[in-house]
Design an enzyme around this catalytic site. Structure first.
Site, PDB file in Angstrom:
ATOM      1  CG  ASN A  23      -0.664   2.756   2.683  1.00 49.74           C
ATOM      2  OD1 ASN A  23       0.551   2.867   2.798  1.00 49.74           O
ATOM      3  ND2 ASN A  23      -1.476   2.749   3.722  1.00 49.74           N
ATOM      4  CB  SER A  46      -2.674   7.737   6.381  1.00 46.43           C
ATOM      5  OG  SER A  46      -1.397   7.694   6.988  1.00 46.43           O
ATOM      6  CD  GLU A  47       0.272   2.828   7.333  1.00 45.30           C
ATOM      7  OE1 GLU A  47      -0.163   3.452   6.340  1.00 45.30           O
ATOM      8  OE2 GLU A  47       1.487   2.665   7.568  1.00 45.30           O
ATOM      9  CG  ASN A  48      -2.566   7.374  10.949  1.00 40.15           C
ATOM     10  OD1 ASN A  48      -2.424   7.348   9.734  1.00 40.15           O
ATOM     11  ND2 ASN A  48      -2.774   8.489  11.607  1.00 40.15           N
ATOM     12  CB  SER A  88      -6.865   1.163   9.022  1.00 37.62           C
ATOM     13  OG  SER A  88      -5.843   1.569   8.148  1.00 37.62           O
TER      14      SER A  88
END
Lengths: 218, 231
Positions: A23, A46-48, A88
């Site tokens: 990440n 990607s944390e979205n 996520s």
């Protein structure tokens, strides 16, 4: 000479290992993706909500529904997956992501990090940073050694509101690579042409200096 | 059971001043833009908005901020919204900033009947102030409570007349959890299809969570950070 932001990213990329899920935060960390060493395959989370994030799209092919955590338009690699925010952060909190790289305003010698707020002046919010630093086992902070006013960002104690406590293990700056252990910064490498004296002068926190400090190989 | 409504006017019937809302989306990606436009038109105020971000100055929830329709934001990132930052620093706007993963899980918990949960995120920070701390496996965690809302307003790519939803790419983000946590959940979709048109294997949000659904008239789908490379 001190590194620029791309140089920092290039040095961080040497920390990547084959098969890792990684990440990358906003800013310098995003640039790490440009320097993946040959023979190594990693997948960017990607944390979205994407695993298998690819490069920026070709001009004209950008898709408003496909962005990264920095809200930039991106592409998806073959084999990518999309998911919701709870999923996520299950990946993140559940320690399924092997490496987290993020920026910071301050890091302290016990591994505390501050990067979301300057009281009364600036509040960006923590976004996913608090979840990431609280759970990740392998965190690298990517930042300039000093802030724009020339004040050291490597401190005995953070002065800004914290993002996480005792979590940072490694810091890579424009001047040096440092490990954090036993309540001190340990100098591991210096940027090409940068002297130990320069690094000492730029570091407010306690700095442990071994006899031999190699230059980074970029 | 008829969940289909004609437009955002019908979809938001009963939405009143001082209500708590969940608004799906991450940045400007996957936001219910038709419903937001209707809320601007309605002029509802005193709202508490649970949303990861607050749009930009002139789009998304930024439009409601400009009209001072929002009393309180519960978000994880203010980011590049100058008006949001200004209202927060001046104290006009009440803001509860919470870690993004905790925000997602709090919404999920709210919809899933879990009143609270422990997470390591935020331990030792301002976020932990006033919250119960408990150690599990030698590591401190804080107790976070579930969130619910009077209205949850989400945006999907495709939906059917049963309220089943499919999201596109990273426009999914907070929408599925928020859909679960609304007393009334409104879904606006780009394409509304008859029941049976969607493959049941591919549904992201089952229709049980959706009370009202409509096809948005237009979607601007503004891009916040257009980044491209040359061929």
């Amino acid at each position: 000479m001190a590194l620029d932001k791309n140089g920092i990213a290039q040095r961080i990329a040497q920390e990547l290992r084959d098969g890792w899920y990684v990440n990358l935060g906003i800013g310098i960390p995003t640039l790490v993706a440009n320097y993946i060493p040959e023979g190594i395959e990693v997948e960017f989370q990607s944390e979205n909500g994407i695993l298998g994030m690819g490069p920026f799209p070709i001009d004209g092919e950008e898709d408003a529904d496909l962005i990264n955590a920095g809200k930039q338009t991106i592409t998806a690699m073959n084999g990518a997956a999309y998911f919701d925010s709870a999923m996520s952060f299950a990946m993140i909190r559940g320690q399924h992501v092997q490496l987290t790289v993020l920026g910071a305003m301050e890091v302290s010698q016990n591994g505390d990090i501050a990067n979301w707020k300057i009281p009364g002046k600036m509040v960006k919010g923590m976004g996913g940073a608090m979840d990431l630093v609280a759970s990740a086992e392998n965190i690298i902070v990517a930042m300039m050694h000093a802030n724009k006013a020339g004040v050291s960002k490597l401190l005995k104690k953070c002065s800004l509101p914290l993002t996480g406590v005792g979590c940072v293990k490694k810091v890579i700056t424009n001047l040096a690579v440092m490990e954090i252990k036993n309540n001190a910064f340990h100098l591991v490498e210096r940027a090409p042409g940068v002297t130990v004296e320069e690094i000492m002068a730029a570091t407010e926190g306690d700095l442990v200096i071994p006899d031999n400090i190699p230059e980074m190989q970029l | 059971m008829n969940k289909v409504v004609k437009n955002p006017v019908e979809a938001l019937e009963g939405l009143q001043d001082d209500m708590t809302l969940m608004m799906g989306g991450f940045g400007l990606c996957g936001i219910p833009e038709n419903s937001i436009a209707e809320m601007v038109r309605m002029g509802v105020s005193g709202l508490t908005c649970i949303s990861n971000n607050a749009g930009v100055d002139d789009f998304g929830l930024g439009l409601l901020l400009q009209g001072k329709q929002i009393k309180k934001m519960i978000s994880s990132y203010v980011g590049e919204n100058d008006e949001f930052e200004r209202q927060m620093l001046s104290g006009e706007l009440e803001v509860d900033l919470i870690p993004q993963g905790s925000l997602a899980e709090r919404c999920r918990a709210g919809g899933a009947g879990i009143p609270a949960f422990y997470t390591p995120a935020g331990y030792g920070t301002e976020v932990a102030e006033g919250k119960e701390v408990r150690e599990f496996n030698g590591k401190p965690h804080i107790l976070e409570s579930a969130l619910t809302a009077d209205f949850a307003i989400v945006k999907a790519w495709r939906g059917d007349t049963e309220g089943n939803l499919i999201f596109k790419a990273t426009a999914r983000n907070f929408n599925p959890m928020m859909a679960m946590a609304g007393k009334i959940t409104v879904a606006e979709v780009e394409e509304l299809l008859p029941a049976g048109s969607l493959n049941p294997n591919e549904i992201h949000t089952p229709g049980i969570f959706i009370q009202r659904i409509f096809q948005g008239e237009t979607f601007e789908k503004r891009i916040e950070q257009r980044t491209v490379r040359q061929k």
